[in-house]
Design a protein around this motif. Structure first.
Motif, PDB file in Angstrom:
ATOM      1  N   ALA A  96     -18.915  20.982 -68.593  1.00 25.85           N
ATOM      2  CA  ALA A  96     -18.063  20.871 -68.041  1.00 25.85           C
ATOM      3  C   ALA A  96     -18.535  21.184 -66.669  1.00 25.85           C
ATOM      4  N   VAL A  97     -18.673  22.722 -66.929  1.00 26.53           N
ATOM      5  CA  VAL A  97     -19.408  23.574 -65.950  1.00 26.53           C
ATOM      6  C   VAL A  97     -20.389  23.028 -64.727  1.00 26.53           C
ATOM      7  N   LEU A  98     -21.473  22.172 -65.922  1.00 23.61           N
ATOM      8  CA  LEU A  98     -22.589  21.804 -65.550  1.00 23.61           C
ATOM      9  C   LEU A  98     -22.568  20.062 -64.927  1.00 23.61           C
ATOM     10  N   ARG A  99     -21.099  19.793 -65.525  1.00 23.36           N
ATOM     11  CA  ARG A  99     -21.254  18.232 -64.540  1.00 23.36           C
ATOM     12  C   ARG A  99     -20.241  18.661 -63.076  1.00 23.36           C
ATOM     13  N   VAL A 100     -19.319  19.409 -63.111  1.00 26.34           N
ATOM     14  CA  VAL A 100     -18.869  19.744 -61.821  1.00 26.34           C
ATOM     15  C   VAL A 100     -20.131  20.421 -60.848  1.00 26.34           C
ATOM     16  N   TRP A 101     -21.034  21.030 -61.370  1.00 24.71           N
ATOM     17  CA  TRP A 101     -22.385  21.868 -60.305  1.00 24.71           C
ATOM     18  C   TRP A 101     -22.927  20.807 -59.694  1.00 24.71           C
ATOM     19  N   GLY A 102     -23.275  19.991 -61.130  1.00 27.71           N
ATOM     20  CA  GLY A 102     -23.882  18.419 -60.881  1.00 27.71           C
ATOM     21  C   GLY A 102     -23.445  17.388 -59.864  1.00 27.71           C
ATOM     22  N   ALA A 103     -22.472  17.354 -59.637  1.00 31.16           N
ATOM     23  CA  ALA A 103     -20.954  16.346 -58.719  1.00 31.16           C
ATOM     24  C   ALA A 103     -21.910  17.284 -57.633  1.00 31.16           C
ATOM     25  N   TRP A 104     -20.896  18.992 -56.964  1.00 28.93           N
ATOM     26  CA  TRP A 104     -21.310  19.296 -56.382  1.00 28.93           C
ATOM     27  C   TRP A 104     -22.286  19.619 -55.415  1.00 28.93           C
ATOM     28  N   ALA A 105     -23.040  19.179 -56.167  1.00 28.06           N
ATOM     29  CA  ALA A 105     -25.200  19.431 -55.866  1.00 28.06           C
ATOM     30  C   ALA A 105     -24.925  18.586 -55.054  1.00 28.06           C
ATOM     31  N   VAL A 106     -25.634  17.372 -55.697  1.00 29.50           N
ATOM     32  CA  VAL A 106     -25.047  15.832 -55.381  1.00 29.50           C
ATOM     33  C   VAL A 106     -24.784  15.539 -53.724  1.00 29.50           C
ATOM     34  N   LEU A 107     -23.165  16.073 -53.719  1.00 29.69           N
ATOM     35  CA  LEU A 107     -22.524  16.139 -52.649  1.00 29.69           C
ATOM     36  C   LEU A 107     -23.106  17.009 -51.588  1.00 29.69           C
ATOM     37  N   ALA A 108     -22.675  17.819 -51.326  1.00 30.50           N
ATOM     38  CA  ALA A 108     -23.979  19.478 -50.800  1.00 30.50           C
ATOM     39  C   ALA A 108     -24.817  19.039 -50.097  1.00 30.50           C
ATOM     40  N   ALA A 140     -28.265  15.903 -60.612  1.00 32.11           N
ATOM     41  CA  ALA A 140     -27.893  14.922 -61.420  1.00 32.11           C
ATOM     42  C   ALA A 140     -28.722  15.418 -62.916  1.00 32.11           C
ATOM     43  N   SER A 141     -29.840  15.891 -62.150  1.00 33.54           N
ATOM     44  CA  SER A 141     -30.761  16.347 -63.329  1.00 33.54           C
ATOM     45  C   SER A 141     -28.906  17.524 -64.102  1.00 33.54           C
ATOM     46  N   PHE A 142     -28.245  18.349 -63.451  1.00 39.84           N
ATOM     47  CA  PHE A 142     -27.617  19.180 -63.839  1.00 39.84           C
ATOM     48  C   PHE A 142     -26.337  18.055 -65.104  1.00 39.84           C
ATOM     49  N   ILE A 143     -26.059  16.837 -64.568  1.00 41.92           N
ATOM     50  CA  ILE A 143     -25.323  16.892 -64.886  1.00 41.92           C
ATOM     51  C   ILE A 143     -25.912  15.696 -66.244  1.00 41.92           C
ATOM     52  N   ALA A 144     -26.753  15.563 -66.283  1.00 39.84           N
ATOM     53  CA  ALA A 144     -27.856  14.781 -67.261  1.00 39.84           C
ATOM     54  C   ALA A 144     -27.776  16.078 -68.422  1.00 39.84           C
ATOM     55  N   SER A 145     -27.905  16.825 -67.743  1.00 45.17           N
ATOM     56  CA  SER A 145     -27.902  17.795 -68.872  1.00 45.17           C
ATOM     57  C   SER A 145     -26.589  18.920 -70.087  1.00 45.17           C
ATOM     58  N   ALA A 146     -26.198  17.850 -69.089  1.00 45.96           N
ATOM     59  CA  ALA A 146     -24.872  18.533 -69.971  1.00 45.96           C
ATOM     60  C   ALA A 146     -24.805  17.648 -71.329  1.00 45.96           C
ATOM     61  N   GLY A 147     -24.808  16.839 -71.661  1.00 52.73           N
ATOM     62  CA  GLY A 147     -25.151  15.851 -72.637  1.00 52.73           C
ATOM     63  C   GLY A 147     -25.971  16.494 -73.481  1.00 52.73           C
ATOM     64  N   GLN A 148     -26.761  18.132 -73.176  1.00 51.53           N
ATOM     65  CA  GLN A 148     -27.643  18.158 -74.289  1.00 51.53           C
ATOM     66  C   GLN A 148     -26.808  19.260 -75.164  1.00 51.53           C
ATOM     67  N   ASP A 149     -28.110  19.019 -76.604  1.00 55.31           N
ATOM     68  CA  ASP A 149     -28.056  20.214 -77.196  1.00 55.31           C
ATOM     69  C   ASP A 149     -28.171  21.684 -77.284  1.00 55.31           C
ATOM     70  N   ASP A 150     -26.668  22.710 -76.772  1.00 54.70           N
ATOM     71  CA  ASP A 150     -26.743  23.978 -76.378  1.00 54.70           C
ATOM     72  C   ASP A 150     -26.708  23.549 -75.320  1.00 54.70           C
ATOM     73  N   PRO A 151     -26.340  22.974 -73.977  1.00 53.56           N
ATOM     74  CA  PRO A 151     -26.301  23.303 -72.721  1.00 53.56           C
ATOM     75  C   PRO A 151     -26.576  24.986 -72.018  1.00 53.56           C
ATOM     76  N   SER A 152     -27.203  24.832 -71.027  1.00 59.61           N
ATOM     77  CA  SER A 152     -27.655  26.360 -70.893  1.00 59.61           C
ATOM     78  C   SER A 152     -26.860  26.338 -69.012  1.00 59.61           C
ATOM     79  N   LEU A 153     -26.157  27.626 -68.534  1.00 55.56           N
ATOM     80  CA  LEU A 153     -26.377  27.918 -67.333  1.00 55.56           C
ATOM     81  C   LEU A 153     -27.402  28.693 -66.723  1.00 55.56           C
ATOM     82  N   ILE A 154     -28.892  28.763 -67.397  1.00 61.09           N
ATOM     83  CA  ILE A 154     -29.697  29.457 -66.467  1.00 61.09           C
ATOM     84  C   ILE A 154     -30.506  28.933 -65.582  1.00 61.09           C
ATOM     85  N   ASN A 155     -30.598  27.060 -65.276  1.00 61.78           N
ATOM     86  CA  ASN A 155     -30.938  26.583 -65.091  1.00 61.78           C
ATOM     87  C   ASN A 155     -30.116  26.977 -63.151  1.00 61.78           C
ATOM     88  N   LEU A 156     -28.675  26.927 -63.371  1.00 56.33           N
ATOM     89  CA  LEU A 156     -28.355  27.532 -62.061  1.00 56.33           C
ATOM     90  C   LEU A 156     -28.503  28.674 -61.480  1.00 56.33           C
TER      91      LEU A 156
END
Length: 182
Positions: A96-108, A140-156
């Motif tokens: 959920a964090v990656l989806r929100v962060w990803g949407a924000w990254a796209v818009l900002a 867009a990459s963060f949003i896509a990575s949210a659906g992966q097995d064992d997603p991580s915050l490290i890319n942030l």
């Protein structure tokens, strides 16, 4: 359409330079702290996740006041919504964090791209143009990575560091020769 930032480079460039140096420092410290705390989504990581867009709100307000750039109001709104969204998402997990962060990254990132394109006459804006475009793609990459097995915050952390480096380069390019055309 000409913005005030394009017509007043002598007053805007020094203010942007200072702000960009501060943004670089914040991004570097934030990324380091998230790297230390973000392996799990605990309280410290949650606070850091909300703090980043709140800092962006403050930076956009300072920028808008000094440059009178109207588009930055959108960034204030998007970043404030992201802070609230991240506070809620942190309780739901990393995807959920990656989806929100990803949407924000796209818009900002889109706002940053438009603002930097309009500020080209100030000089030092190519790093901001690149940063805005990369932010859209990274989001867009963060949003896509949210659906992966064992997603991580490290890319942030990488996202914050890269953005900080772009701010640093832009601050340096806005130095003594500010106002030159790139």
């Amino acid at each position: 359409m000409t913005t005030a930032a394009e017509t007043r480079p002598s007053g805007t460039a020094p203010a942007l330079r200072r702000l960009y140096f501060v943004r670089f420092g914040f991004a570097a410290v934030w990324a380091g702290l998230l790297a230390l705390t973000g392996s799990d989504l605990g309280v410290a990581a949650g606070v850091l996740l909300v703090l980043y867009p709140l800092f962006d709100v403050g930076a956009a307000v300072v920028d808008a006041r000094s440059s009178r750039t109207r588009e930055l109001v959108l960034n204030v709104v998007f970043s404030a919504l992201a802070a609230v969204g991240l506070a809620v998402a942190a309780a739901s997990g990393i995807p959920a964090v990656l989806r929100v962060w990803g949407a924000w990254a796209v818009l900002a990132g889109a706002v940053q791209l438009v603002v930097a394109l309009r500020r080209r006459r100030l000089g030092g804006q190519w790093p901001m143009i690149l940063s805005g475009g990369i932010s859209v793609l990274a989001g867009a990459s963060f949003i896509a990575s949210a659906g992966q097995d064992d997603p991580s915050l490290i890319n942030l952390t990488g996202y914050a560091v890269l953005g900080g480096v772009f701010f640093l380069i832009s601050a340096i390019r806005l130095g003594p020769a500010a106002g030159r055309h790139e």
